[in-house]
Design a protein around this motif. Structure first.
Motif, PDB file in Angstrom:
ATOM      1  N   ILE A 322      71.577  60.332  75.991  1.00 26.48           N
ATOM      2  CA  ILE A 322      70.042  59.848  74.663  1.00 26.48           C
ATOM      3  C   ILE A 322      69.797  58.707  74.788  1.00 26.48           C
ATOM      4  O   ILE A 322      70.246  57.161  74.769  1.00 26.48           O
ATOM      5  CB  ILE A 322      70.815  59.997  73.564  1.00 26.48           C
ATOM      6  N   THR A 325      65.548  57.383  71.212  1.00 26.26           N
ATOM      7  CA  THR A 325      65.293  58.740  69.616  1.00 26.26           C
ATOM      8  C   THR A 325      64.337  58.325  68.580  1.00 26.26           C
ATOM      9  O   THR A 325      63.693  56.888  68.348  1.00 26.26           O
ATOM     10  CB  THR A 325      66.413  58.860  68.814  1.00 26.26           C
ATOM     11  N   GLU A 345      63.983  63.467  70.276  1.00 26.16           N
ATOM     12  CA  GLU A 345      64.623  62.742  71.391  1.00 26.16           C
ATOM     13  C   GLU A 345      64.660  62.623  72.908  1.00 26.16           C
ATOM     14  O   GLU A 345      64.629  64.227  72.865  1.00 26.16           O
ATOM     15  CB  GLU A 345      66.160  63.248  70.384  1.00 26.16           C
ATOM     16  N   ASN A 347      66.100  62.995  76.252  1.00 25.38           N
ATOM     17  CA  ASN A 347      68.109  62.860  77.387  1.00 25.38           C
ATOM     18  C   ASN A 347      68.225  62.846  78.712  1.00 25.38           C
ATOM     19  O   ASN A 347      66.730  62.830  79.038  1.00 25.38           O
ATOM     20  CB  ASN A 347      68.561  64.543  76.915  1.00 25.38           C
TER      21      ASN A 347
END
Length: 660
Positions: A322, A325, A345, A347
């Motif tokens: 990740i 966020t 989010e 990724n």
């Protein structure tokens, strides 16, 4: 034919822009004028517009041809009038008539002479013929189509920034409806919804349209011809940009084969001459072969097209799964809410395009993810994330006293000077340009340097705000290829749909303060949007019911949908209100008339479309009598359609009155 360039040559000093160039423009043409930066595309438009005189050849136009030219020079216009007033200056004749009618009205209050009444009647008729009663509505509709809110319409033109002013001037030009509409980079100042509106508008435009644009997606959707300005010549291709690329490659292959065959022939003849020129019995033949070679029209070797520069990204560190966020974030500017308790989010491996209209907060969200924008809520950065942020307003990061090449060397990318010079060539800095000081560069040139710095950084997460601005199509393709090979992740904001289509695997959009994510390519996103729109559309009414568009008039160039109203059956009065027998008969009579007008309107619209198709056929113009006949029929059907539309509106209003 509307306009023709015949064997035209034009020079700027010692530099030749075009030489012995010809180009015929007919109604229905949608032409993409393309060429490398600096070849003279805008200059060619100015030649057509009559701003420059050619040194050889001729520019021929039909009598009373009207030309409209949208270009950057329009920004010199200044006024404190409202943008609605500026747009309405497109109707200069109708506005002048409106003033005359107002003057005569005041005079009639004191002096009702027969001459004055006749003048008043004539002015009213002329005003109606010019569709003066609808000019405010049309202007508002076009301005709103180009992204202005209803509240903006009365704001002074002087309050708006350069990009929004260009939209106002584009609206004015559209409303003037010139025979030949020339647009120099029209999408530069538009967001995605406005570009899509302009596409819908231009697809039904009655005149010819010439477009200079680096927006490949726009050209693919809009044009039916391509004219390429290349090596001082105009090269003509049928179809859109994709068709042009395919046909040009075929032409290049054929030309290369012809060149190779000619070179082989030349080598054979030269060997023959060398072998037999000293031999008495063959000397005459050798002499003939030499004369043939002297007279030979030598073909030039085909250039390889735009150079293919490979840019290899290097990622210094591998980030965690990740990258960033946002949890329950909100963003407000005064009373304006940009984001409202939303989250998202990013990724590893994400290639995200953030799209949508201007003013929705796309650049703000980009800065929030970068950690440079204050906000309510939580931002959690990922592990081992090395980010690089490109935005035009961040050009202050450039060192003004550095040379361009030096600026790139200082990024510590480990690339050789040759690699950096090759990269700068993609961004239109060639030769000694690389030694220019950053200080003397224009805003667009500085933006290109900043973008070059961004893409050679060793970041594993890039944030790019409108990276294709100031790039030509070859440079955009280069950037697409580079991003497709990039091992890191990126989030970009762009209105260039071709660029987004070629790079993104996720689409983000800000809707009502929330971040909406679509997992898929832009093409898949468009298909999904169409399915959503189709599912949300109301079902078609049964055959006996009629829901008609009240805003439908003879101006079929304005594609904006208007409200749909249902016409109730005569046997079912609205809200159960009793209607007496006389009123019931009158209602039924008007409803029958309404049905007849529906059929008449459908017939007239179909006939008008058929005539427009005929007028768009170049073969028609070879037969003067046939052209005049079709043109007369077109004018008549346009008048009939206008009359039928007016009756349609009147009958509709009468039905509403009787049923109310």
């Amino acid at each position: 034919m509307l306009l023709a360039l015949q064997d035209v040559t034009f020079e700027f000093g010692a530099r030749i822009i075009v030489e012995d160039a010809s180009w015929h423009i007919v109604p229905g043409d949608r032409v993409g004028l393309i060429g490398l930066n600096g070849t003279g595309k805008s200059t060619l438009l100015r030649i057509i517009n009559g701003e420059y005189s050619v040194s050889k050849g001729s520019v021929n136009k039909i009598r009373n041809l009207s030309l409209g030219f949208f270009n950057q020079d329009l920004l010199s216009f200044e006024t404190d009038d409202s943008i609605l007033s500026v747009g309405m200056t497109a109707f200069d004749k109708a506005l002048a008539l409106e003033k005359d009618i107002e003057r005569i009205t005041h005079e009639l209050e004191h002096n009702q002479t027969e001459a004055l009444l006749h003048e008043f009647s004539d002015k009213l008729h002329e005003f109606e013929a010019l569709d003066g009663y609808n000019m405010r509505h049309k202007t508002a509709q076009v301005l709103e189509g180009l992204g202005f809110s209803t509240a903006d319409l009365e704001r002074p033109y002087s309050e708006f920034s350069g990009g929004w002013r260009m939209r106002v001037l584009l609206a004015k030009l559209i409303l003037q409806q010139p025979d030949v509409l020339m647009l120099d980079e029209p999408t530069n100042h538009l967001d995605l919804p406005s570009i899509e509106w302009l596409e819908r508008y231009l697809q039904s435009y009655n005149g010819a349209v010439i477009i200079v644009s680096h927006d490949r997606f726009f050209l693919d959707r809009m044009v039916n011809k391509i004219v390429e300005l290349y090596q001082q010549q105009l090269h003509h291709y049928a179809g859109n940009y994709e068709d042009y690329e395919r046909e040009k490659e075929m032409r290049r292959e054929l030309q290369q084969r012809s060149y190779e065959n000619q070179q082989e022939y030349i080598r054979q003849q030269e060997r023959f001459i060398e072998r037999f020129k000293a031999k008495a019995s063959k000397a005459a033949q050798a002499q003939s072969a030499m004369k043939r070679l002297e007279k030979l029209d030598r073909l030039e070797q085909v250039d390889g097209g735009p150079s293919k520069i490979r840019i290899n990204f290097t990622v210094d560190k591998q980030p965690g799964k990740i990258l960033c966020t946002l949890n329950d974030v909100s963003k407000h500017f005064g009373d304006i809410t940009v984001l409202d308790h939303t989250g998202v989010e990013v990724n590893r491996g994400d290639k995200i395009a953030l799209i949508g209209a201007n003013g929705k907060g796309k650049s703000t969200l980009l800065r929030m993810i970068a950690g440079t924008e204050p906000m309510e809520g939580e931002r959690i950065p990922g592990h081992n994330v090395v980010q690089s942020f490109y935005a035009q307003h961040q050009l202050e990061s450039l060192h003004l006293d550095s040379e361009i090449l030096e600026e790139l060397k200082n990024t510590s990318s480990g690339r050789t000077e040759m690699e950096l010079r090759s990269l700068l060539g993609c961004f239109l800095f060639t030769g000694d340009d690389v030694y220019k000081k950053i200080r003397i560069l224009s805003g667009g040139e500085k933006a290109r340097v900043a973008l070059a710095k961004t893409i050679i950084s060793q970041a594993n997460f890039m944030l790019l705000d409108e990276p294709t601005n100031h790039l030509d199509m070859n440079s955009v393709q280069m950037l697409i290829d580079a991003l497709n090979k990039y091992e890191g992740s990126f989030l970009l904001v762009s209105h260039d749909r071709y660029f987004v289509s070629g790079t993104a695997n996720k689409i983000w959009e800000i809707v009502d303060g929330k971040i909406k994510e679509f997992k898929g390519t832009y093409a898949e996103y468009e298909d999904w949007k169409k399915r959503q729109a189709a599912a949300a559309a109301p079902p078609k009414p049964p055959k006996g019911e009629r829901g008609k568009n009240r805003g439908n008039n003879n101006n079929n160039n304005t594609p904006e949908p208007t409200a749909v109203k249902e016409i109730p059956a005569a046997s079912a009065p609205v809200k159960g209100t009793p209607i007496n027998k006389e009123a019931q008969k009158e209602l039924q009579k008007h409803q029958r008339q309404f049905q007849q007008l529906e059929g008449e309107l459908a017939r007239l619209k179909e006939k008008k479309q058929q005539l427009e198709a005929s007028l768009g056929n170049p073969d028609i113009y070879g037969d003067k009598g046939k052209f005049q006949q079709i043109e007369a029929e077109y004018k008549q059907v346009t008048q009939d359609l206008e009359k039928a539309n007016k009756q349609y509106e009147e009958v509709f209003e009468k039905i509403m009155e009787l049923e109310g």
